[in-house]
Motif scaffolding. Structure first.
Motif, PDB file in Angstrom:
ATOM      1  N   ASP A  44      15.352  12.270  14.335  1.00 14.97           N
ATOM      2  CA  ASP A  44      15.383  10.817  14.171  1.00 14.97           C
ATOM      3  C   ASP A  44      15.747  10.496  12.723  1.00 14.97           C
ATOM      4  N   PRO A  45      16.818   9.734  12.486  1.00 15.71           N
ATOM      5  CA  PRO A  45      17.215   9.431  11.111  1.00 15.71           C
ATOM      6  C   PRO A  45      16.299   8.423  10.399  1.00 15.71           C
ATOM      7  N   GLU A  46      15.374   7.830  11.105  1.00 12.05           N
ATOM      8  CA  GLU A  46      14.474   6.852  10.493  1.00 12.05           C
ATOM      9  C   GLU A  46      13.473   7.552   9.573  1.00 12.05           C
ATOM     10  N   PRO A  47      13.057   6.882   8.493  1.00 15.77           N
ATOM     11  CA  PRO A  47      12.053   7.471   7.597  1.00 15.77           C
ATOM     12  C   PRO A  47      10.720   7.692   8.324  1.00 15.77           C
ATOM     13  N   ILE A  48       9.981   8.690   7.887  1.00 21.03           N
ATOM     14  CA  ILE A  48       8.686   8.982   8.504  1.00 21.03           C
ATOM     15  C   ILE A  48       7.674   7.893   8.178  1.00 21.03           C
ATOM     16  N   THR A  49       7.708   7.406   6.939  1.00 23.98           N
ATOM     17  CA  THR A  49       6.769   6.376   6.507  1.00 23.98           C
ATOM     18  C   THR A  49       7.498   5.043   6.378  1.00 23.98           C
ATOM     19  N   HIS A  50       6.912   4.030   6.947  1.00 25.89           N
ATOM     20  CA  HIS A  50       7.484   2.695   6.851  1.00 25.89           C
ATOM     21  C   HIS A  50       6.593   1.859   5.938  1.00 25.89           C
ATOM     22  N   PHE A  51       7.188   1.167   4.986  1.00 32.62           N
ATOM     23  CA  PHE A  51       6.455   0.306   4.069  1.00 32.62           C
ATOM     24  C   PHE A  51       6.671  -1.139   4.483  1.00 32.62           C
ATOM     25  N   SER A  52       5.610  -1.920   4.346  1.00 31.12           N
ATOM     26  CA  SER A  52       5.723  -3.313   4.770  1.00 31.12           C
ATOM     27  C   SER A  52       6.579  -4.131   3.813  1.00 31.12           C
ATOM     28  N   THR A  53       6.610  -3.728   2.532  1.00 33.58           N
ATOM     29  CA  THR A  53       7.424  -4.461   1.561  1.00 33.58           C
ATOM     30  C   THR A  53       8.129  -3.475   0.634  1.00 33.58           C
ATOM     31  N   GLU A  54       9.159  -3.961  -0.008  1.00 37.70           N
ATOM     32  CA  GLU A  54       9.877  -3.163  -1.012  1.00 37.70           C
ATOM     33  C   GLU A  54       8.951  -2.836  -2.186  1.00 37.70           C
ATOM     34  N   THR A 107       4.495   3.085  -4.353  1.00 39.29           N
ATOM     35  CA  THR A 107       4.231   4.430  -3.850  1.00 39.29           C
ATOM     36  C   THR A 107       5.124   5.454  -4.540  1.00 39.29           C
ATOM     37  N   LEU A 108       6.387   5.122  -4.712  1.00 40.75           N
ATOM     38  CA  LEU A 108       7.310   6.022  -5.407  1.00 40.75           C
ATOM     39  C   LEU A 108       6.908   6.211  -6.870  1.00 40.75           C
ATOM     40  N   SER A 109       6.388   5.165  -7.487  1.00 39.10           N
ATOM     41  CA  SER A 109       5.917   5.274  -8.878  1.00 39.10           C
ATOM     42  C   SER A 109       4.730   6.211  -8.981  1.00 39.10           C
ATOM     43  N   VAL A 110       3.799   6.101  -8.041  1.00 42.51           N
ATOM     44  CA  VAL A 110       2.637   6.997  -8.021  1.00 42.51           C
ATOM     45  C   VAL A 110       3.105   8.438  -7.846  1.00 42.51           C
TER      46      VAL A 110
END
Length: 74
Positions: free
Chosen positions: A11-21, A27-30
């Motif tokens: 499945d090409p969709e990301p494993i984790t979905h974030f509600s907002t940008e 999360t990426l900063s952490v």
């Protein structure tokens, strides 16, 4: 799907979905901070000191009186 020892997602969709940008960026900063912390910790010990420590551990495991190798040696 498995190819040459690599597991891929069908499945090409990301494993984790974030509600907002913003949530995704936070999360990426952490993750980036944690990766930097790990890198700094890894680099805080010189290769020479690491080698010396591993040799000490290895010697003890081979000859320490409480280890299997040490008991066999005695």
């Amino acid at each position: 799907m498995v190819q040459k020892g690599v597991i891929t997602m069908s499945d090409p969709e990301p494993i984790t979905h974030f509600s907002t940008e913003e949530e995704q960026q936070a999360t990426l900063s952490v993750l980036a901070r944690e990766m930097q912390r790990v890198k700094e910790r890894r680099e805080s010990v010189s290769p020479e000191k690491l080698h010396e420590a591993l040799e000490t551990i290895s010697d003890y495991l081979k000859t320490g009186w409480t280890t299997g190798g040490g008991r066999r040696l005695r």
